[in-house]
Design a protein around this motif. Structure first.
Motif, mmCIF file in Angstrom:
data_model
loop_
_atom_site.group_PDB
_atom_site.id
_atom_site.type_symbol
_atom_site.label_atom_id
_atom_site.label_comp_id
_atom_site.label_asym_id
_atom_site.label_seq_id
_atom_site.Cartn_x
_atom_site.Cartn_y
_atom_site.Cartn_z
ATOM 1 N N ARG A 216 0.810 -1.216 0.000
ATOM 2 C CA ARG A 216 0.000 0.000 0.000
ATOM 3 C C ARG A 216 0.850 1.275 0.000
ATOM 4 O O ARG A 216 0.481 2.303 0.583
ATOM 5 N N LEU A 217 1.952 1.214 -0.718
ATOM 6 C CA LEU A 217 2.829 2.373 -0.799
ATOM 7 C C LEU A 217 2.270 3.518 -1.648
ATOM 8 O O LEU A 217 2.674 4.676 -1.448
ATOM 9 N N PRO A 218 1.344 3.255 -2.594
ATOM 10 C CA PRO A 218 0.772 4.406 -3.322
ATOM 11 C C PRO A 218 0.124 5.432 -2.399
ATOM 12 O O PRO A 218 0.091 6.628 -2.721
ATOM 13 N N ASP A 219 -0.391 4.992 -1.254
ATOM 14 C CA ASP A 219 -1.083 5.914 -0.352
ATOM 15 C C ASP A 219 -0.177 7.036 0.141
ATOM 16 O O ASP A 219 -0.650 8.143 0.425
ATOM 17 N N THR A 220 1.104 6.762 0.272
ATOM 18 C CA THR A 220 2.026 7.755 0.830
ATOM 19 C C THR A 220 2.917 8.389 -0.239
ATOM 20 O O THR A 220 3.850 9.119 0.087
ATOM 21 N N TYR A 221 2.626 8.122 -1.491
ATOM 22 C CA TYR A 221 3.514 8.574 -2.565
ATOM 23 C C TYR A 221 3.697 10.093 -2.559
ATOM 24 O O TYR A 221 4.822 10.588 -2.663
ATOM 25 N N LYS A 222 2.617 10.844 -2.426
ATOM 26 C CA LYS A 222 2.746 12.303 -2.488
ATOM 27 C C LYS A 222 3.615 12.845 -1.359
ATOM 28 O O LYS A 222 4.424 13.756 -1.563
ATOM 29 N N ALA A 252 -0.812 1.817 -14.751
ATOM 30 C CA ALA A 252 -1.986 2.659 -14.513
ATOM 31 C C ALA A 252 -3.237 1.808 -14.310
ATOM 32 O O ALA A 252 -4.112 2.144 -13.492
ATOM 33 N N HIS A 253 -3.336 0.713 -15.033
ATOM 34 C CA HIS A 253 -4.473 -0.206 -14.852
ATOM 35 C C HIS A 253 -4.430 -0.827 -13.460
ATOM 36 O O HIS A 253 -5.470 -0.937 -12.784
ATOM 37 N N ARG A 254 -3.247 -1.204 -13.027
ATOM 38 C CA ARG A 254 -3.090 -1.759 -11.667
ATOM 39 C C ARG A 254 -3.443 -0.697 -10.628
ATOM 40 O O ARG A 254 -4.075 -1.001 -9.603
ATOM 41 N N LEU A 255 -3.065 0.539 -10.886
ATOM 42 C CA LEU A 255 -3.375 1.635 -9.971
ATOM 43 C C LEU A 255 -4.881 1.864 -9.881
ATOM 44 O O LEU A 255 -5.421 2.083 -8.788
ATOM 45 N N ALA A 256 -5.570 1.802 -11.013
ATOM 46 C CA ALA A 256 -7.028 1.978 -11.016
ATOM 47 C C ALA A 256 -7.707 0.861 -10.225
ATOM 48 O O ALA A 256 -8.664 1.112 -9.475
ATOM 49 N N SER A 257 -7.222 -0.355 -10.358
ATOM 50 C CA SER A 257 -7.773 -1.479 -9.590
ATOM 51 C C SER A 257 -7.514 -1.283 -8.101
ATOM 52 O O SER A 257 -8.373 -1.586 -7.262
ATOM 53 N N TYR A 258 -6.344 -0.763 -7.791
ATOM 54 C CA TYR A 258 -5.996 -0.478 -6.399
ATOM 55 C C TYR A 258 -6.945 0.563 -5.812
ATOM 56 O O TYR A 258 -7.422 0.419 -4.676
ATOM 57 N N GLY A 263 -9.658 2.733 -2.380
ATOM 58 C CA GLY A 263 -10.048 4.130 -2.447
ATOM 59 C C GLY A 263 -8.949 5.002 -3.015
ATOM 60 O O GLY A 263 -7.753 4.751 -2.805
ATOM 61 N N ALA A 264 -9.364 6.030 -3.728
ATOM 62 C CA ALA A 264 -8.403 6.982 -4.291
ATOM 63 C C ALA A 264 -8.008 8.001 -3.239
ATOM 64 O O ALA A 264 -8.771 8.303 -2.320
ATOM 65 N N ASN A 265 -6.809 8.543 -3.358
ATOM 66 C CA ASN A 265 -6.336 9.574 -2.436
ATOM 67 C C ASN A 265 -5.277 10.411 -3.135
ATOM 68 O O ASN A 265 -4.975 10.194 -4.325
ATOM 69 N N TRP A 270 -1.231 11.443 -7.439
ATOM 70 C CA TRP A 270 0.081 11.959 -7.807
ATOM 71 C C TRP A 270 0.921 10.893 -8.498
ATOM 72 O O TRP A 270 1.757 11.222 -9.349
ATOM 73 N N LEU A 271 0.697 9.641 -8.178
ATOM 74 C CA LEU A 271 1.397 8.577 -8.882
ATOM 75 C C LEU A 271 0.949 8.540 -10.349
ATOM 76 O O LEU A 271 1.770 8.429 -11.266
#
Length: 417
Positions: A216-222, A252-258, A263-265, A270-271
């Motif tokens: 769940r590292l995308p959550d803290t990317y920004k 990007a497809h994997r990100l959309a599924s995530y 949930g988006a944040n 920013w990713l």
């Protein structure tokens, strides 16, 4: 019986590779090849190798992995050394009529390679497949695309575009041409990888992407993307994207599924935004062509005179500034540098040392394992004020950057002690 050669360029993968998929559909016989062009291993105008050690080792590992992937699919990978046009002429003499399928790359040298092959009488079909978005879906013609990234982004978002749907691995690889049975397969290049935390190849890219999303590292990317040290402060997708070991649309497809699952944040947005920046730089050559690769870029500003002594200080990390020296040392020792630090050292070379931006861009090309022709050129033009940015340059206050991003001097201590 149709014989197709699939020439892997910067698309060293089987998954989401439309050109390869089309070749598999069209061919009776398919010959997958990689070509190491001596032009890419020559010295630059500034006297250093064009492809440095770390970058070469990362490429070697990616080619080795691609060979393994093809073998598992019932095919093989032939690795050649030489000029592509000459290699294909020799293969045509051996195999008869051939057609070359490959990735489309909108940069002068890569376009010249295609022209030389075509001028030799060999048919080439190239496929655009490196961007997150499909150019045919854009709400504007590429030769009329917005110059400013913010406007570009707004137009994309207004059209509700996110990414092109990726495709899977070809279900079946066609047979190898019978005329290649007596041609020995080249052994994999020797590996001596010293680049920190990176090994090339589609399988390694898949492993890295999986762990990044699973943790769940995308959550803290920004919040973390401008940090200078550590494995997780940014996505680190760029080395594999640069060689096409993975595709931007698949990420990007994997990100959309995530986002659907968790949930988006701000982090996930920013990713995606960084992938959009990558597309922006990829699309600019369709509008400006070779002008982007000229000495002056899109500007009329004069070129700074060459100063070998100052350039050597910069590349060797022996400038008067310890923060810059730490960055240049990291780059030399690992073949990688954070995006923030890339901007800082580039600004220092151009504005504090009065250096020729082209020499800096060439040094990055030589050293970075994630060198990408579009992003490298685009970012150096952006910092130097020779691209489409209306502000005419992006000089950084290095002392301020050091206070903000290395307040305890831990980065400097890591690389200079």
């Amino acid at each position: 019986m149709k014989t197709i050669i699939y020439w892997f360029r910067n698309d060293l993968r089987l998954e989401d590779n439309p050109g390869l998929a089309q070749a598999c559909s069209d061919a009776d016989y398919l010959l997958p090849v990689v070509i190491h062009d001596p032009q890419t291993t020559c010295l630059t105008a500034w006297g250093f190798e064009r492809v440095g050690h770390h970058r070469q080792q990362f490429l070697n590992s990616a080619v080795k992995d691609l060979k393994s992937q093809l073998q598992q699919a019932g095919s093989a990978l032939y690795v050649f050394h030489g000029k592509p046009a000459q290699i294909f002429l020799e293969l045509a003499n051996k195999l008869g009529d051939i057609v070359v399928y490959c990735q489309q790359i909108e940069a002068p040298e890569e376009k010249a390679q295609i022209k030389e092959i075509q001028d030799s009488g060999i048919l080439v079909k190239d496929f655009w497949q490196s961007s997150m978005l499909d150019p045919v879906d854009l709400p504007f013609a590429l030769d009329c695309m917005p110059d400013v990234f913010t406007t570009f982004r707004q137009r994309i978002e207004a059209a509700k575009l996110k990414y092109a749907m990726p495709i899977g691995v070809p279900k079946q690889m066609p047979r190898l041409p019978t005329g290649m049975r007596d041609v020995a397969l080249t052994d994999a290049e020797p590996l001596n990888t010293t680049a920190v935390d990176f090994e090339g190849g589609e399988s390694k890219a898949r492993q890295h992407i999986n762990q990044y999303f699973e943790r769940r590292l995308p959550d803290t990317y920004k919040q973390t993307r401008n940090q200078l040290m550590g494995k997780d402060y940014s996505s680190k997708f760029s080395p594999w994207l640069a060689l096409g070991c993975c595709s931007a649309s698949a990420i990007a497809h994997r990100l959309a599924s995530y986002e659907q699952q968790h949930g988006a944040n701000d982090g996930t947005y920013w990713l995606w935004l960084e992938l959009l920046w990558r597309d922006y730089f990829e699309f600019l050559p369709f509008k400006y062509g070779a002008r982007l690769f000229c000495a002056q870029g899109l500007s009329e500003k004069p070129i700074s005179p060459s100063n070998p002594r100052l350039f050597n200080q910069w590349v060797s990390g022996q400038t008067p500034d310890a923060f810059i020296n730490a960055g240049m040392t990291e780059l030399s020792q690992t073949g990688f540098l954070s995006n923030r630090m890339r901007q800082i050292v580039a600004s220092y070379w151009i504005y504090d040392m009065g250096g020729d931006w082209r020499a800096g861009a060439a040094w990055f090309e030589s050293r970075l394992i994630d060198y990408d022709v579009y992003s490298n050129q685009g970012n150096w033009l952006y910092i130097a004020g020779r691209g489409t940015d209306p502000r005419g340059g992006r000089p950084f206050n290095v002392a301020k950057q050091a206070r903000e991003h290395d307040p305890n001097e831990s980065y400097r201590k890591k690389w200079l002690e």
